[in-house]
Write a protein that holds these residues in place. Structure first.
Motif, short mmCIF file in Angstrom:
data_model
loop_
_atom_site.label_atom_id
_atom_site.label_comp_id
_atom_site.label_asym_id
_atom_site.label_seq_id
_atom_site.Cartn_x
_atom_site.Cartn_y
_atom_site.Cartn_z
N PHE A 26 0.85 -1.19 0.00
CA PHE A 26 0.00 0.00 0.00
C PHE A 26 0.88 1.24 0.00
CE2 PHE A 26 -2.10 3.47 2.27
CZ PHE A 26 -3.24 3.60 1.51
N THR A 27 0.65 2.13 -0.95
CA THR A 27 1.37 3.39 -1.01
C THR A 27 0.38 4.51 -0.72
OG1 THR A 27 2.88 2.45 -2.64
CG2 THR A 27 2.87 4.84 -2.41
N SER A 28 0.65 5.21 0.36
CA SER A 28 -0.22 6.26 0.88
C SER A 28 0.00 7.57 0.12
CB SER A 28 0.09 6.47 2.36
OG SER A 28 -0.43 7.68 2.84
N PRO A 29 -1.03 8.40 0.06
CA PRO A 29 -0.85 9.71 -0.56
C PRO A 29 -0.13 10.70 0.35
CG PRO A 29 -3.10 9.49 0.20
CD PRO A 29 -2.43 8.15 0.42
N VAL A 30 0.04 10.36 1.63
CA VAL A 30 0.58 11.33 2.58
C VAL A 30 1.81 10.83 3.35
CG1 VAL A 30 -1.59 12.56 2.83
CG2 VAL A 30 -1.09 10.64 4.35
N VAL A 31 2.28 9.62 3.05
CA VAL A 31 3.45 9.07 3.73
C VAL A 31 4.42 8.58 2.68
CG1 VAL A 31 4.26 7.29 5.34
CG2 VAL A 31 2.07 8.40 5.74
N PHE A 32 5.71 8.87 2.86
CA PHE A 32 6.71 8.52 1.86
C PHE A 32 6.90 7.01 1.73
CE2 PHE A 32 11.18 7.46 0.98
CZ PHE A 32 11.25 7.92 -0.33
N LYS A 33 7.00 6.31 2.85
CA LYS A 33 7.34 4.89 2.86
C LYS A 33 6.09 4.03 2.58
CE LYS A 33 7.83 2.05 6.47
NZ LYS A 33 7.81 1.80 7.81
N PRO A 34 6.19 3.09 1.63
CA PRO A 34 5.07 2.18 1.39
C PRO A 34 4.88 1.22 2.57
CG PRO A 34 6.68 2.06 -0.40
CD PRO A 34 7.28 2.89 0.68
N TYR A 35 3.68 0.70 2.70
CA TYR A 35 3.35 -0.26 3.74
C TYR A 35 3.16 -1.63 3.11
CZ TYR A 35 2.40 3.81 6.64
OH TYR A 35 2.51 4.99 7.34
N PRO A 36 4.06 -2.59 3.37
CA PRO A 36 3.90 -3.91 2.80
C PRO A 36 3.11 -4.84 3.71
CG PRO A 36 6.07 -3.71 3.80
CD PRO A 36 5.37 -2.40 3.99
N GLY A 37 2.23 -5.63 3.11
CA GLY A 37 1.53 -6.67 3.85
C GLY A 37 0.03 -6.46 3.94
N LYS A 38 -0.66 -7.56 3.98
CA LYS A 38 -2.13 -7.57 4.02
C LYS A 38 -2.67 -6.97 5.32
CE LYS A 38 -5.98 -10.72 3.22
NZ LYS A 38 -6.30 -12.08 2.74
N ALA A 39 -2.08 -7.33 6.46
CA ALA A 39 -2.61 -6.88 7.74
C ALA A 39 -2.59 -5.36 7.86
CB ALA A 39 -1.83 -7.52 8.89
N ILE A 40 -1.46 -4.72 7.56
CA ILE A 40 -1.37 -3.27 7.69
C ILE A 40 -2.23 -2.58 6.63
CG2 ILE A 40 0.77 -2.99 6.33
CD1 ILE A 40 -0.21 -0.96 9.46
N THR A 41 -2.26 -3.12 5.42
CA THR A 41 -3.08 -2.51 4.37
C THR A 41 -4.55 -2.55 4.74
OG1 THR A 41 -1.45 -3.05 2.66
CG2 THR A 41 -3.71 -2.62 1.92
N ALA A 42 -5.03 -3.71 5.20
CA ALA A 42 -6.44 -3.83 5.61
C ALA A 42 -6.75 -2.87 6.76
CB ALA A 42 -6.76 -5.27 6.00
N SER A 43 -5.83 -2.75 7.69
CA SER A 43 -6.04 -1.86 8.84
C SER A 43 -6.05 -0.40 8.43
CB SER A 43 -4.96 -2.12 9.89
OG SER A 43 -5.06 -3.45 10.36
N ILE A 44 -5.19 -0.03 7.50
CA ILE A 44 -5.20 1.35 6.99
C ILE A 44 -6.52 1.64 6.28
CG2 ILE A 44 -4.18 2.91 5.26
CD1 ILE A 44 -1.43 1.64 6.03
#
Length: 135
Positions: A26-44
């Protein structure tokens, strides 16, 4: 991607999560670092549903290969209106392996960053619970 759009519009976050590959990024529009993984993406994504108001998709664009999609949306965060786009890529199994979100204008992105920042402790707790082995 019709299934993702329908799940989001129905507020069915379990169905949204089921469409995510384990190695989704998951690549956020407001955070530089992407978030890898299903758990964090679903939570975001769950956190976003607590922040966005009057959310609606307005357009759906599909790539020629059937694996790239773009969903254009409008929403409000507090007093700020924003327009955004979910860019989705599917893996060989038809699961979402890349989800990149972009929003505009800057004032909307700033409101989103502040609102999501306030949610982030809960998002991290939710992600930890999702990634814990079932007992």
């Amino acid at each position: 991607m019709r299934a993702f759009r329908e799940a989001v519009e129905a507020g069915d976050l379990d169905a949204v999560e089921a469409l995510l590959a384990e190695d989704v990024v998951f690549t956020s529009p407001v955070v530089f670092k992407p978030y890898p993984g299903k758990a964090i993406t679903a939570s975001i994504l769950r956190g976003v549903t607590r922040v966005f108001e009057d959310f609606r998709y307005e357009r759906e664009l599909d790539g020629a290969d059937g694996r790239d999609h773009a969903l254009v949306f409008r929403a409000r965060v507090g007093e700020r209106e924003l327009t955004g786009c979910d860019f989705i890529h599917l893996d060989e199994d038809g699961l979402i392996d890349e989800l990149t979100v972009m929003v505009r204008p800057l004032s909307g992105a700033q409101a989103l960053a502040a609102a999501m920042g306030a949610q982030f402790d809960q998002i991290l707790k939710d992600a930890e619970a999702r990634s814990a082995p079932a007992s």
